[in-house]
Design a protein around this motif. Structure first.
Motif, PDB file in Angstrom:
ATOM      1  N   GLU A  57      95.551  -4.526  42.559  1.00 51.55           N
ATOM      2  CA  GLU A  57      94.890  -3.245  42.761  1.00 51.55           C
ATOM      3  C   GLU A  57      93.516  -3.458  43.398  1.00 51.55           C
ATOM      4  O   GLU A  57      92.743  -4.307  42.952  1.00 51.55           O
ATOM      5  CB  GLU A  57      94.750  -2.565  41.391  1.00 51.55           C
ATOM      6  N   ARG A  58      93.246  -2.690  44.468  1.00 55.79           N
ATOM      7  CA  ARG A  58      91.942  -2.711  45.125  1.00 55.79           C
ATOM      8  C   ARG A  58      91.426  -1.295  45.213  1.00 55.79           C
ATOM      9  O   ARG A  58      92.205  -0.346  45.336  1.00 55.79           O
ATOM     10  CB  ARG A  58      92.063  -3.259  46.552  1.00 55.79           C
ATOM     11  N   PHE A  59      90.125  -1.157  45.209  1.00 60.12           N
ATOM     12  CA  PHE A  59      89.518   0.162  45.320  1.00 60.12           C
ATOM     13  C   PHE A  59      88.709   0.212  46.605  1.00 60.12           C
ATOM     14  O   PHE A  59      87.927  -0.693  46.890  1.00 60.12           O
ATOM     15  CB  PHE A  59      88.632   0.447  44.106  1.00 60.12           C
ATOM     16  N   ILE A  60      88.906   1.279  47.365  1.00 66.98           N
ATOM     17  CA  ILE A  60      88.227   1.430  48.650  1.00 66.98           C
ATOM     18  C   ILE A  60      87.666   2.842  48.755  1.00 66.98           C
ATOM     19  O   ILE A  60      88.083   3.741  48.038  1.00 66.98           O
ATOM     20  CB  ILE A  60      89.199   1.151  49.827  1.00 66.98           C
ATOM     21  N   GLN A  61      86.743   3.026  49.667  1.00 64.63           N
ATOM     22  CA  GLN A  61      86.183   4.361  49.879  1.00 64.63           C
ATOM     23  C   GLN A  61      87.206   5.196  50.640  1.00 64.63           C
ATOM     24  O   GLN A  61      87.808   4.737  51.592  1.00 64.63           O
ATOM     25  CB  GLN A  61      84.887   4.268  50.674  1.00 64.63           C
ATOM     26  N   SER A  62      87.368   6.435  50.196  1.00 62.52           N
ATOM     27  CA  SER A  62      88.417   7.245  50.791  1.00 62.52           C
ATOM     28  C   SER A  62      87.927   8.149  51.911  1.00 62.52           C
ATOM     29  O   SER A  62      88.580   8.284  52.921  1.00 62.52           O
ATOM     30  CB  SER A  62      89.104   8.085  49.722  1.00 62.52           C
ATOM     31  N   GLY A  63      86.787   8.782  51.765  1.00 64.21           N
ATOM     32  CA  GLY A  63      86.295   9.700  52.800  1.00 64.21           C
ATOM     33  C   GLY A  63      87.035  11.022  52.780  1.00 64.21           C
ATOM     34  O   GLY A  63      87.918  11.253  51.969  1.00 64.21           O
ATOM     35  N   GLY A  64      86.660  11.920  53.658  1.00 67.63           N
ATOM     36  CA  GLY A  64      87.307  13.226  53.729  1.00 67.63           C
ATOM     37  C   GLY A  64      86.656  14.218  52.792  1.00 67.63           C
ATOM     38  O   GLY A  64      85.485  14.112  52.454  1.00 67.63           O
ATOM     39  N   LYS A  65      87.444  15.198  52.355  1.00 70.16           N
ATOM     40  CA  LYS A  65      86.920  16.240  51.469  1.00 70.16           C
ATOM     41  C   LYS A  65      86.537  15.637  50.114  1.00 70.16           C
ATOM     42  O   LYS A  65      87.170  14.725  49.639  1.00 70.16           O
ATOM     43  CB  LYS A  65      87.954  17.338  51.271  1.00 70.16           C
ATOM     44  N   GLY A  66      85.544  16.203  49.501  1.00 73.06           N
ATOM     45  CA  GLY A  66      85.112  15.715  48.193  1.00 73.06           C
ATOM     46  C   GLY A  66      83.620  15.499  48.140  1.00 73.06           C
ATOM     47  O   GLY A  66      83.065  15.171  47.106  1.00 73.06           O
ATOM     48  N   GLY A  67      82.986  15.624  49.263  1.00 74.83           N
ATOM     49  CA  GLY A  67      81.529  15.534  49.285  1.00 74.83           C
ATOM     50  C   GLY A  67      80.999  14.127  49.152  1.00 74.83           C
ATOM     51  O   GLY A  67      81.657  13.149  49.464  1.00 74.83           O
ATOM     52  N   THR A 124      86.860   5.507  45.453  1.00 72.07           N
ATOM     53  CA  THR A 124      87.822   6.258  44.636  1.00 72.07           C
ATOM     54  C   THR A 124      89.269   6.046  45.064  1.00 72.07           C
ATOM     55  O   THR A 124      90.179   6.270  44.279  1.00 72.07           O
ATOM     56  CB  THR A 124      87.521   7.768  44.691  1.00 72.07           C
ATOM     57  N   ALA A 125      89.509   5.638  46.287  1.00 74.03           N
ATOM     58  CA  ALA A 125      90.878   5.425  46.766  1.00 74.03           C
ATOM     59  C   ALA A 125      91.437   4.129  46.184  1.00 74.03           C
ATOM     60  O   ALA A 125      90.705   3.165  45.956  1.00 74.03           O
ATOM     61  CB  ALA A 125      90.911   5.371  48.280  1.00 74.03           C
ATOM     62  N   VAL A 126      92.734   4.120  45.946  1.00 72.71           N
ATOM     63  CA  VAL A 126      93.389   2.962  45.330  1.00 72.71           C
ATOM     64  C   VAL A 126      94.415   2.391  46.297  1.00 72.71           C
ATOM     65  O   VAL A 126      95.196   3.129  46.900  1.00 72.71           O
ATOM     66  CB  VAL A 126      94.089   3.375  44.013  1.00 72.71           C
ATOM     67  N   HIS A 127      94.398   1.076  46.447  1.00 74.33           N
ATOM     68  CA  HIS A 127      95.406   0.357  47.235  1.00 74.33           C
ATOM     69  C   HIS A 127      96.151  -0.529  46.246  1.00 74.33           C
ATOM     70  O   HIS A 127      95.610  -1.490  45.724  1.00 74.33           O
ATOM     71  CB  HIS A 127      94.728  -0.480  48.325  1.00 74.33           C
ATOM     72  N   LEU A 128      97.407  -0.179  45.987  1.00 74.58           N
ATOM     73  CA  LEU A 128      98.206  -0.851  44.968  1.00 74.58           C
ATOM     74  C   LEU A 128      99.317  -1.640  45.652  1.00 74.58           C
ATOM     75  O   LEU A 128     100.001  -1.117  46.533  1.00 74.58           O
ATOM     76  CB  LEU A 128      98.804   0.207  44.033  1.00 74.58           C
ATOM     77  N   VAL A 129      99.496  -2.899  45.257  1.00 70.25           N
ATOM     78  CA  VAL A 129     100.552  -3.747  45.815  1.00 70.25           C
ATOM     79  C   VAL A 129     101.414  -4.253  44.667  1.00 70.25           C
ATOM     80  O   VAL A 129     100.902  -4.826  43.699  1.00 70.25           O
ATOM     81  CB  VAL A 129      99.965  -4.944  46.597  1.00 70.25           C
ATOM     82  N   HIS A 130     102.722  -4.027  44.773  1.00 70.87           N
ATOM     83  CA  HIS A 130     103.674  -4.566  43.800  1.00 70.87           C
ATOM     84  C   HIS A 130     104.137  -5.903  44.354  1.00 70.87           C
ATOM     85  O   HIS A 130     104.880  -5.972  45.336  1.00 70.87           O
ATOM     86  CB  HIS A 130     104.849  -3.593  43.614  1.00 70.87           C
ATOM     87  N   LEU A 162      92.406   9.160  38.304  1.00 69.10           N
ATOM     88  CA  LEU A 162      93.579   9.954  38.696  1.00 69.10           C
ATOM     89  C   LEU A 162      94.317   9.308  39.857  1.00 69.10           C
ATOM     90  O   LEU A 162      95.551   9.341  39.919  1.00 69.10           O
ATOM     91  CB  LEU A 162      93.162  11.377  39.049  1.00 69.10           C
ATOM     92  N   ASN A 163      93.586   8.704  40.790  1.00 65.15           N
ATOM     93  CA  ASN A 163      94.243   8.019  41.908  1.00 65.15           C
ATOM     94  C   ASN A 163      95.007   6.791  41.430  1.00 65.15           C
ATOM     95  O   ASN A 163      96.072   6.476  41.963  1.00 65.15           O
ATOM     96  CB  ASN A 163      93.221   7.639  42.981  1.00 65.15           C
ATOM     97  N   ARG A 164      94.491   6.099  40.421  1.00 59.85           N
ATOM     98  CA  ARG A 164      95.202   4.949  39.855  1.00 59.85           C
ATOM     99  C   ARG A 164      96.520   5.410  39.236  1.00 59.85           C
ATOM    100  O   ARG A 164      97.563   4.779  39.423  1.00 59.85           O
ATOM    101  CB  ARG A 164      94.349   4.256  38.799  1.00 59.85           C
ATOM    102  N   TYR A 165      96.469   6.520  38.494  1.00 60.39           N
ATOM    103  CA  TYR A 165      97.678   7.082  37.875  1.00 60.39           C
ATOM    104  C   TYR A 165      98.684   7.482  38.954  1.00 60.39           C
ATOM    105  O   TYR A 165      99.866   7.143  38.892  1.00 60.39           O
ATOM    106  CB  TYR A 165      97.314   8.284  37.003  1.00 60.39           C
ATOM    107  N   LYS A 166      98.212   8.214  39.957  1.00 62.29           N
ATOM    108  CA  LYS A 166      99.091   8.724  41.013  1.00 62.29           C
ATOM    109  C   LYS A 166      99.711   7.580  41.820  1.00 62.29           C
ATOM    110  O   LYS A 166     100.877   7.644  42.224  1.00 62.29           O
ATOM    111  CB  LYS A 166      98.317   9.671  41.928  1.00 62.29           C
ATOM    112  N   ALA A 167      98.950   6.502  42.063  1.00 63.12           N
ATOM    113  CA  ALA A 167      99.477   5.362  42.813  1.00 63.12           C
ATOM    114  C   ALA A 167     100.644   4.722  42.060  1.00 63.12           C
ATOM    115  O   ALA A 167     101.673   4.394  42.655  1.00 63.12           O
ATOM    116  CB  ALA A 167      98.379   4.337  43.065  1.00 63.12           C
ATOM    117  N   ARG A 168     100.506   4.575  40.758  1.00 60.20           N
ATOM    118  CA  ARG A 168     101.603   4.009  39.965  1.00 60.20           C
ATOM    119  C   ARG A 168     102.801   4.959  39.948  1.00 60.20           C
ATOM    120  O   ARG A 168     103.949   4.524  40.000  1.00 60.20           O
ATOM    121  CB  ARG A 168     101.116   3.714  38.550  1.00 60.20           C
ATOM    122  N   ASP A 169     102.518   6.241  39.869  1.00 62.88           N
ATOM    123  CA  ASP A 169     103.582   7.247  39.896  1.00 62.88           C
ATOM    124  C   ASP A 169     104.350   7.165  41.224  1.00 62.88           C
ATOM    125  O   ASP A 169     105.583   7.198  41.238  1.00 62.88           O
ATOM    126  CB  ASP A 169     102.974   8.635  39.700  1.00 62.88           C
TER     127      ASP A 169
END
Length: 128
Positions: free
Chosen positions: A31-41, A49-55, A72-79
């Motif tokens: 699991e790596r965390f990177i900046q996501s950009g876009g909406k969210g201020g 906040t963005a998650v890069h998950l590798v199985h 929430l992004n960690r949860y959603k990535a696993r989902d």
């Protein structure tokens, strides 16, 4: 160790069960965390906040930046990873319908070819 993401207890348990059924363990995930950009201020632009998950066993990569929070992004990535692996395990309905359609066309082609050959054969046997 139970999964603890900022979602309801039921969702955490459901995800944990899905991961167990599919044979996914936390030690198999990178699991790596990177900046996501876009909406969210400012939060999204400054915090990773963005998650890069590798199985590792399958090499599947999931990138998730749906939510503004890392948890929430960690949860959603696993989902999403579970969803991808479930799709691989069971053939989709569209694949089976495509196979049925191919078989139907193949049978139609064979019948037409057989009819054509019978017509040609009768023409050879019955000269005018």
């Amino acid at each position: 160790m139970p999964l603890t993401f900022p979602v309801s207890v039921e969702k955490n348990l459901s995800l944990q069960r899905r991961m167990e059924v599919l044979g996914i363990s936390e030690k198999d995930l990178s699991e790596r965390f990177i900046q996501s950009g876009g909406k969210g201020g400012q939060n999204v632009n400054k915090v990773s906040t963005a998650v890069h998950l590798v199985h590792k066993p399958t090499g599947k990569q999931i990138k998730c930046s749906v939510y503004r929070t890392q948890g929430l992004n960690r949860y959603k990535a696993r989902d999403l990873l579970c969803l991808e692996l479930e799709r691989e395990l069971e053939p989709s309905k569209s694949e089976s319908s495509i196979q049925k359609l191919r078989k139907k066309k193949q049978n139609k082609y064979r019948k037409a070819l057989k009819k054509k050959l019978e017509k040609e054969k009768s023409e050879w046997n019955d000269p005018m």
